[in-house]
Motif scaffolding. Structure first.
Motif, PDB file in Angstrom:
ATOM      1  N   ARG A   1       0.802  -1.220   0.000  1.00 39.03           N
ATOM      2  CA  ARG A   1       0.000   0.000   0.000  1.00 39.03           C
ATOM      3  C   ARG A   1       0.845   1.285   0.000  1.00 39.03           C
ATOM      4  O   ARG A   1       0.631   2.165  -0.838  1.00 39.03           O
ATOM      5  CB  ARG A   1      -0.953  -0.027   1.195  1.00 39.03           C
ATOM      6  CG  ARG A   1      -1.953   1.095   1.161  1.00 39.03           C
ATOM      7  CD  ARG A   1      -2.796   1.133   2.411  1.00 39.03           C
ATOM      8  NE  ARG A   1      -3.567   2.351   2.423  1.00 39.03           N
ATOM      9  CZ  ARG A   1      -4.861   2.415   2.154  1.00 39.03           C
ATOM     10  NH1 ARG A   1      -5.513   1.332   1.867  1.00 39.03           N
ATOM     11  NH2 ARG A   1      -5.487   3.574   2.152  1.00 39.03           N
ATOM     12  N   PRO A   2       1.824   1.413   0.935  1.00 37.29           N
ATOM     13  CA  PRO A   2       2.654   2.629   0.905  1.00 37.29           C
ATOM     14  C   PRO A   2       3.367   2.800  -0.431  1.00 37.29           C
ATOM     15  O   PRO A   2       3.492   3.925  -0.931  1.00 37.29           O
ATOM     16  CB  PRO A   2       3.663   2.401   2.031  1.00 37.29           C
ATOM     17  CG  PRO A   2       3.001   1.459   2.961  1.00 37.29           C
ATOM     18  CD  PRO A   2       2.162   0.564   2.087  1.00 37.29           C
ATOM     19  N   ALA A   3       3.825   1.688  -1.042  1.00 33.64           N
ATOM     20  CA  ALA A   3       4.537   1.799  -2.317  1.00 33.64           C
ATOM     21  C   ALA A   3       3.615   2.376  -3.387  1.00 33.64           C
ATOM     22  O   ALA A   3       4.000   3.277  -4.142  1.00 33.64           O
ATOM     23  CB  ALA A   3       5.067   0.440  -2.732  1.00 33.64           C
ATOM     24  N   VAL A   4       2.368   1.872  -3.421  1.00 28.96           N
ATOM     25  CA  VAL A   4       1.417   2.348  -4.426  1.00 28.96           C
ATOM     26  C   VAL A   4       1.084   3.824  -4.186  1.00 28.96           C
ATOM     27  O   VAL A   4       1.060   4.636  -5.115  1.00 28.96           O
ATOM     28  CB  VAL A   4       0.127   1.485  -4.401  1.00 28.96           C
ATOM     29  CG1 VAL A   4      -0.957   2.123  -5.253  1.00 28.96           C
ATOM     30  CG2 VAL A   4       0.445   0.078  -4.871  1.00 28.96           C
ATOM     31  N   VAL A   5       0.869   4.188  -2.904  1.00 28.25           N
ATOM     32  CA  VAL A   5       0.536   5.578  -2.586  1.00 28.25           C
ATOM     33  C   VAL A   5       1.682   6.502  -2.990  1.00 28.25           C
ATOM     34  O   VAL A   5       1.468   7.569  -3.594  1.00 28.25           O
ATOM     35  CB  VAL A   5       0.214   5.728  -1.079  1.00 28.25           C
ATOM     36  CG1 VAL A   5       0.130   7.197  -0.694  1.00 28.25           C
ATOM     37  CG2 VAL A   5      -1.097   5.021  -0.754  1.00 28.25           C
ATOM     38  N   CYS A   6       2.924   6.119  -2.684  1.00 29.49           N
ATOM     39  CA  CYS A   6       4.084   6.955  -3.033  1.00 29.49           C
ATOM     40  C   CYS A   6       4.177   7.135  -4.542  1.00 29.49           C
ATOM     41  O   CYS A   6       4.434   8.234  -5.034  1.00 29.49           O
ATOM     42  CB  CYS A   6       5.378   6.348  -2.512  1.00 29.49           C
ATOM     43  SG  CYS A   6       5.537   6.474  -0.735  1.00 29.49           S
ATOM     44  N   LEU A   7       3.969   6.053  -5.249  1.00 27.60           N
ATOM     45  CA  LEU A   7       4.036   6.109  -6.710  1.00 27.60           C
ATOM     46  C   LEU A   7       2.963   7.064  -7.233  1.00 27.60           C
ATOM     47  O   LEU A   7       3.229   7.916  -8.092  1.00 27.60           O
ATOM     48  CB  LEU A   7       3.826   4.694  -7.273  1.00 27.60           C
ATOM     49  CG  LEU A   7       4.253   4.488  -8.722  1.00 27.60           C
ATOM     50  CD1 LEU A   7       5.761   4.616  -8.845  1.00 27.60           C
ATOM     51  CD2 LEU A   7       3.797   3.123  -9.218  1.00 27.60           C
ATOM     52  N   ALA A   8       1.744   6.931  -6.691  1.00 22.27           N
ATOM     53  CA  ALA A   8       0.639   7.781  -7.144  1.00 22.27           C
ATOM     54  C   ALA A   8       0.936   9.249  -6.837  1.00 22.27           C
ATOM     55  O   ALA A   8       0.717  10.127  -7.681  1.00 22.27           O
ATOM     56  CB  ALA A   8      -0.658   7.343  -6.477  1.00 22.27           C
ATOM     57  N   LEU A   9       1.460   9.527  -5.631  1.00 20.77           N
ATOM     58  CA  LEU A   9       1.772  10.911  -5.263  1.00 20.77           C
ATOM     59  C   LEU A   9       2.854  11.472  -6.177  1.00 20.77           C
ATOM     60  O   LEU A   9       2.780  12.625  -6.621  1.00 20.77           O
ATOM     61  CB  LEU A   9       2.231  10.981  -3.807  1.00 20.77           C
ATOM     62  CG  LEU A   9       1.142  10.858  -2.738  1.00 20.77           C
ATOM     63  CD1 LEU A   9       1.765  10.749  -1.357  1.00 20.77           C
ATOM     64  CD2 LEU A   9       0.207  12.063  -2.796  1.00 20.77           C
ATOM     65  N   GLY A  10       3.862  10.643  -6.458  1.00 21.46           N
ATOM     66  CA  GLY A  10       4.949  11.083  -7.327  1.00 21.46           C
ATOM     67  C   GLY A  10       4.435  11.408  -8.720  1.00 21.46           C
ATOM     68  O   GLY A  10       4.755  12.462  -9.290  1.00 21.46           O
ATOM     69  N   LEU A  11       3.584  10.532  -9.266  1.00 23.08           N
ATOM     70  CA  LEU A  11       3.035  10.762 -10.603  1.00 23.08           C
ATOM     71  C   LEU A  11       2.155  12.006 -10.608  1.00 23.08           C
ATOM     72  O   LEU A  11       2.211  12.809 -11.542  1.00 23.08           O
ATOM     73  CB  LEU A  11       2.232   9.531 -11.052  1.00 23.08           C
ATOM     74  CG  LEU A  11       3.076   8.305 -11.413  1.00 23.08           C
ATOM     75  CD1 LEU A  11       2.177   7.113 -11.755  1.00 23.08           C
ATOM     76  CD2 LEU A  11       4.007   8.617 -12.583  1.00 23.08           C
ATOM     77  N   ALA A  12       1.360  12.168  -9.538  1.00 22.21           N
ATOM     78  CA  ALA A  12       0.490  13.346  -9.455  1.00 22.21           C
ATOM     79  C   ALA A  12       1.335  14.617  -9.432  1.00 22.21           C
ATOM     80  O   ALA A  12       1.023  15.599 -10.108  1.00 22.21           O
ATOM     81  CB  ALA A  12      -0.395  13.264  -8.219  1.00 22.21           C
ATOM     82  N   ALA A  13       2.434  14.596  -8.640  1.00 15.46           N
ATOM     83  CA  ALA A  13       3.305  15.772  -8.564  1.00 15.46           C
ATOM     84  C   ALA A  13       3.901  16.065  -9.938  1.00 15.46           C
ATOM     85  O   ALA A  13       3.954  17.227 -10.371  1.00 15.46           O
ATOM     86  CB  ALA A  13       4.408  15.546  -7.529  1.00 15.46           C
ATOM     87  N   LEU A  14       4.331  15.020 -10.647  1.00 15.31           N
ATOM     88  CA  LEU A  14       4.902  15.221 -11.983  1.00 15.31           C
ATOM     89  C   LEU A  14       3.851  15.769 -12.948  1.00 15.31           C
ATOM     90  O   LEU A  14       4.133  16.661 -13.755  1.00 15.31           O
ATOM     91  CB  LEU A  14       5.466  13.905 -12.520  1.00 15.31           C
ATOM     92  CG  LEU A  14       6.760  13.413 -11.865  1.00 15.31           C
ATOM     93  CD1 LEU A  14       7.223  12.120 -12.505  1.00 15.31           C
ATOM     94  CD2 LEU A  14       7.859  14.474 -11.955  1.00 15.31           C
ATOM     95  N   ALA A  15       2.614  15.234 -12.843  1.00 12.02           N
ATOM     96  CA  ALA A  15       1.541  15.714 -13.725  1.00 12.02           C
ATOM     97  C   ALA A  15       1.266  17.193 -13.478  1.00 12.02           C
ATOM     98  O   ALA A  15       1.124  17.978 -14.427  1.00 12.02           O
ATOM     99  CB  ALA A  15       0.280  14.884 -13.496  1.00 12.02           C
ATOM    100  N   ILE A  16       1.230  17.579 -12.185  1.00 15.52           N
ATOM    101  CA  ILE A  16       1.020  19.003 -11.877  1.00 15.52           C
ATOM    102  C   ILE A  16       2.195  19.823 -12.416  1.00 15.52           C
ATOM    103  O   ILE A  16       2.024  20.935 -12.915  1.00 15.52           O
ATOM    104  CB  ILE A  16       0.864  19.214 -10.358  1.00 15.52           C
ATOM    105  CG1 ILE A  16      -0.373  18.481  -9.853  1.00 15.52           C
ATOM    106  CG2 ILE A  16       0.757  20.693 -10.037  1.00 15.52           C
ATOM    107  CD1 ILE A  16      -0.411  18.352  -8.353  1.00 15.52           C
ATOM    108  N   GLY A  17       3.387  19.226 -12.337  1.00 14.57           N
ATOM    109  CA  GLY A  17       4.573  19.895 -12.864  1.00 14.57           C
ATOM    110  C   GLY A  17       4.416  20.183 -14.351  1.00 14.57           C
ATOM    111  O   GLY A  17       4.661  21.306 -14.805  1.00 14.57           O
TER     112      GLY A  17
END
Lengths: 350, 263
Positions: free
Chosen positions: A27-43
């Motif tokens: 679960r933490p791995a998936v959440v981190c990945l999702a947060l990272g992708l979201a941050a990149l998308a906002i970028g």
């Protein structure tokens, strides 16, 4: 021999085991990945929006070094440094907050408990009044003021080692004293210097470029490597001094090392962009609620910090465009919403 | 693996609790440290487990000063159940027990087959295997203490120190925990040292008893030979009779009473 698969032990959650390297909770791995992708998308969104709208496809082309020269100039030279800074400083703030919350075992723990930001503000005021203005002078003033305050709080709180609670109390006291010193300065000094300091005090990524990205990237990168070297010791310290010592952690030296790393991370962020509140406070708590890790975890806090700051900075740029808000204003508002949500949730729970 | 204190003076700040204390922990045996409140028994245990640095003298682990050895190296030889530990919010039983493997792990070697085997064995020995995936917060006091013991066992140390392990446990859980310690001692040859409050439990389960009073060790040895009414009266100021425990034949302390119970 290394083997990957499900765990032979029931950890009460899904864990992928990679022997002998480690265990990865899913679960933490998936959440981190999702947060990272979201941050990149906002970028990417931040790179494509502004006075000149550039389609995301052209943004990616410009990042790859292709496409028109004008697009490359806007995307790579003007907008990219700011996005990178938001990501890097978000990571720094998230990690710093996680360290302080774990060390003080208090969800309200943050680098502010050791008085860093108040002291940094004092440093900036002293510099603008007695030396002059200018980005690097102000950054130096913030660094010296913040570090000196943190050191003073640590030494004043020291009594056979430093307890989290003592640190919080002494930090509040020292911050209160410095807060009034700051007020006195603002009243006494000339309007221009007071204004310059006040603008710094908002915390903003406006006008920052590659000249700031490089030192910040080196600083945050080195601190992350050092942090990695300490392994899971922060989690062991959370179990209490005796338990950590019994497992082979040198409690006082390790705690001091974590404090220094935490202060250095907030120092990098504050020197680069001024005080950006609430990210360090909220990121570890939000990350913990999403990942359901036991205690405060570093990597999810860093991912959440990066996500929160890129989102906040994009809002700061676009919410009232063409007026540019300091990102600190947005993070404070987000922090207010966060506390409101926390209070409502706790009210419901009772 | 030997553990001993050589002429140590221990205390906090300027307050000295014990001076010139010597103790050799008998290897492969179950030692209980007993004595009245504030006699310095927990302080001695803290010094033996290097949580407290002696003001003078030294604690030797295998003949070498414990304070000058690398912390993780010591933690592979000597385990400790402290009086109070904090279970992080939302941690599962197996996760907590696995933390006991820290002294055996390296930065890129955090979960080997040996780690897993140690955790499985520790949970089986303490009877918490069924609780493996449960959250520690949701357990009863007795279950929680067994989980902490499992964490210490997962450390797989030849010496285990326990600081008042039976506090906060009901009588059934106290007996269960002490019998677990005896089993570990007998089956694996683990050297056990426990600070205990209950004299009768100490006499029953320990094969070596260290009796302390006012910071000094006044007597030590096999409880069946050293525990006498005079010793207990001298140390605790409690008049008593000593009879044989009808269950085990070990000394049973029966305090005298000045109150006559009305029928």
């Amino acid at each position: 021999m290394s083997r990957t698969g499900a765990s032979g032990v029931d950890f009460g959650r899904r864990v992928v085991v990679v022997r002998p390297v480690g265990r990865l909770p899913v679960r933490p791995a998936v959440v981190c990945l999702a947060l990272g992708l979201a941050a990149l998308a906002i970028g990417v969104l931040a790179l494509s929006t502004g006075e000149l709208s550039i389609p995301p496809a052209d943004v990616l082309r410009a990042l790859a070094g292709e496409g028109s020269g004008a697009y490359r100039l806007v995307v790579v030279e003007w907008r990219l440094p700011r996005v990178l800074l938001a990501l890097l400083l978000g990571v720094a703030l998230g990690l710093s907050g996680a360290i302080f919350q774990a060390l003080t075992r208090n969800p309200l723990g943050s680098p502010d408990v050791i008085g860093f930001n108040t002291g940094a503000y004092t440093g900036v005021l002293v510099v603008t009044v007695y030396v002059g203005t200018g980005y690097y002078l102000v950054a130096a003033g913030a660094l010296v003021g913040g570090l000196a305050t943190a050191a003073a709080v640590y030494l004043l709180a020291f009594k056979r080692g430093v307890q989290g609670f003592r640190l919080i109390i002494v930090g509040i006291a020292v911050s209160a004293v410095l807060g009034s010193v700051n007020q006195w300065f603002i009243i006494k000094v000339n309007l221009q210097a007071a204004l310059a300091a006040a603008i710094w005090g908002q915390g903003s990524l406006n006008g920052l470029g590659w000249g700031q990205v490089v030192p910040v990237a080196i600083g945050v990168g080195l601190l992350c490597v050092v942090l990695l070297g300490y392994g899971p010791r922060l989690a062991l310290l959370e179990m209490g001094e005796d338990a950590a010592a019994a497992l082979g952690v040198r409690v006082e030296a390790t705690r001091l090392a974590y404090l220094i790393i935490g202060v250095a991370l907030i120092a990098v962020a504050t020197a680069a962009a001024g005080p950006i509140s609430f990210v360090a406070l909220a990121a570890p708590q939000l990350a913990q609620r999403l990942t359901r890790t036991p205690g405060i975890a570093l990597v999810p806090s860093a991912a959440m910090g990066a996500f929160l700051l890129t989102l906040s900075d994009w809002l700061a740029q676009r919410a009232f465009a063409p007026t540019q808000l300091p990102v600190g204003v947005v993070t404070v508002s987000v922090g207010g919403l966060y506390f409101g949500w926390l209070l409502i949730r706790q009210g419901r729970a009772q | 693996m030997s553990l001993s204190a050589r002429d140590i003076t221990i205390g906090y700040d300027r307050k000295t609790i014990s001076e010139h204390l010597d103790l050799d922990v008998p290897e492969g045996r179950f030692t209980a440290i007993i004595g009245p409140n504030a006699c310095g028994k927990s302080t001695l245990l803290r010094a033996l487990s290097r949580l407290l640095k002696p003001q003078a003298g030294e604690v030797l682990l295998d003949g070498r000063d414990i304070g000058s050895r690398p912390a993780k190296e010591v933690a592979r030889r000597l385990g400790l159940l402290p009086q109070s530990s904090i279970a992080p919010d939302g941690i599962a039983v197996a996760e907590l027990v696995a933390r006991g493997r820290f002294p055996h792990q390296k930065l890129i070697r955090q979960w080997s087959a040996a780690d897993e085997a140690a955790v499985v064995a520790a949970m089986a020995a303490t009877g918490v295997t069924e609780l493996s995936g449960e959250l520690v917060d949701t357990l009863s006091g007795g279950q929680r203490q067994r989980v902490w013991v499992a964490m210490v066992l997962a450390q797989q140390t030849p010496i285990v120190l326990l600081d008042e392990p039976t506090t906060f446990l009901d009588i059934a859980h106290q007996i269960e925990l002490l019998e677990l310690c005896v089993r570990l001692n007998r089956e694996q040859g683990t050297t056990m040292v426990a600070v205990l409050h209950d004299l009768n439990q100490a006499c029953r389960y320990a094969d070596h008893v260290v009796v302390m009073k006012a910071g000094r060790i006044v007597e030590q040895g096999d409880p069946r030979t050293i525990v006498t009414a005079e010793l207990i009266e001298g140390v605790f100021g409690l008049g008593c009779r000593i009879i044989d425990d009808p269950e085990t034949g070990t000394p049973l302390v029966i305090p005298r009473s000045s109150i006559v119970r009305l029928a």
